[in-house]
Design a protein around this motif. Structure first.
Motif, short mmCIF file in Angstrom:
data_model
loop_
_atom_site.label_atom_id
_atom_site.label_comp_id
_atom_site.label_asym_id
_atom_site.label_seq_id
_atom_site.Cartn_x
_atom_site.Cartn_y
_atom_site.Cartn_z
N ALA A 1 0.81 -1.21 0.00
CA ALA A 1 0.00 0.00 0.00
C ALA A 1 0.85 1.26 0.00
O ALA A 1 1.87 1.33 0.68
CB ALA A 1 -0.92 0.02 1.22
N MET A 2 0.37 2.23 -0.76
CA MET A 2 0.88 3.59 -0.64
C MET A 2 0.27 4.13 0.65
O MET A 2 -0.95 4.09 0.84
CB MET A 2 0.43 4.45 -1.82
CG MET A 2 1.05 4.06 -3.15
SD MET A 2 2.80 4.46 -3.28
CE MET A 2 2.76 6.25 -3.21
N THR A 3 1.10 4.59 1.55
CA THR A 3 0.64 5.01 2.87
C THR A 3 -0.45 6.08 2.79
O THR A 3 -1.47 5.97 3.47
CB THR A 3 1.84 5.53 3.70
OG1 THR A 3 2.77 4.46 3.83
CG2 THR A 3 1.41 5.99 5.06
N GLN A 4 -0.24 7.08 1.97
CA GLN A 4 -1.20 8.18 1.88
C GLN A 4 -2.56 7.67 1.39
O GLN A 4 -3.61 8.13 1.85
CB GLN A 4 -0.68 9.29 0.94
CG GLN A 4 0.64 9.88 1.36
CD GLN A 4 1.84 9.08 0.84
OE1 GLN A 4 1.76 7.94 0.41
NE2 GLN A 4 3.02 9.70 0.90
N THR A 5 -2.57 6.72 0.48
CA THR A 5 -3.83 6.16 -0.02
C THR A 5 -4.52 5.36 1.06
O THR A 5 -5.72 5.50 1.27
CB THR A 5 -3.57 5.27 -1.25
OG1 THR A 5 -2.96 6.05 -2.27
CG2 THR A 5 -4.86 4.68 -1.78
N LEU A 6 -3.78 4.49 1.74
CA LEU A 6 -4.39 3.65 2.78
C LEU A 6 -4.99 4.50 3.89
O LEU A 6 -6.05 4.16 4.42
CB LEU A 6 -3.36 2.66 3.33
CG LEU A 6 -3.90 1.60 4.29
CD1 LEU A 6 -5.02 0.78 3.65
CD2 LEU A 6 -2.77 0.70 4.77
N GLU A 7 -4.36 5.62 4.20
CA GLU A 7 -4.92 6.52 5.22
C GLU A 7 -6.32 6.99 4.85
O GLU A 7 -7.14 7.25 5.71
CB GLU A 7 -4.03 7.76 5.39
CG GLU A 7 -2.84 7.55 6.27
CD GLU A 7 -2.10 8.84 6.50
OE1 GLU A 7 -2.63 9.72 7.21
OE2 GLU A 7 -0.98 8.99 5.96
#
Length: 176
Positions: free
Chosen positions: A98-104
């Motif tokens: 996961a891209m961290t910003q997307t998962l957030e």
């Protein structure tokens, strides 16, 4: 489904895996430090594959698109990026990058990761959830790590400088 790798770890990488396993049993959240070019990605994909093959779930977090693509290709995993719907099912044996910003911005997804501890495997034990953070020295993971309330953390970096990266002692309690 049993996952296989198309490579074998070098002896020093196998030793690194053994030392990380010992550390995470004692400390739960560990940093794996290794210089650039020593195969950290292959090492953590190997670890994640082992977790998945035992019915657990692995999530690799990354913050840069090129690193996301590298990890996704190496792990042959399900990708969570800006093109991912707001909900995808998280399943035992699943491997995710996961891209961290997307998962957030996808609480319906990350809450499933948190709920894994409430699910039992075929032996009646909680499902093992392994979170792997690539380039954990970056502070951009802090918000997401605060939202992921379940799982063992393995952060990988070439530079675990606690003076520069003040978040590291908040999220990890050992370094190998």
């Amino acid at each position: 489904m049993i996952r296989t790798l198309d490579y074998t770890l070098y002896d020093y990488q196998q030793q690194f895996v053994r030392e990380l396993a010992i550390s995470t049993k004692q400390h739960t959240h560990t940093i794996g430090q290794s210089p650039g070019g020593t195969g950290k990605t292959k090492t953590f994909v190997y670890i994640g594959t082992q977790v998945c093959n035992k019915g657990g779930v692995t999530l690799i977090l990354t913050e840069r698109k090129n690193v996301f693509n590298q990890n996704l290709d190496e792990a042959k995993a399900v990708g969570i990026n800006d093109k991912t719907p707001k909900y995808i099912p998280i399943v035992p044996g699943g491997f995710y990058v996961a891209m961290t910003q997307t998962l957030e911005r996808r609480p319906a997804i990350y809450e499933q990761f948190n709920n894994l501890a409430n699910q039992l495997d075929e032996n009646g034990k909680p499902i093992n959830f392994q979170i792997i953070i690539d380039e954990c020295h970056s502070g951009r993971y802090s918000n997401m790590l605060n939202k992921l309330t379940n799982g063992r953390r393995l952060g990988f970096t070439a530079t675990p400088d606690f003076k520069q990266a003040k978040h590291l002692p908040l999220f990890y309690n050992d370094c190998v």
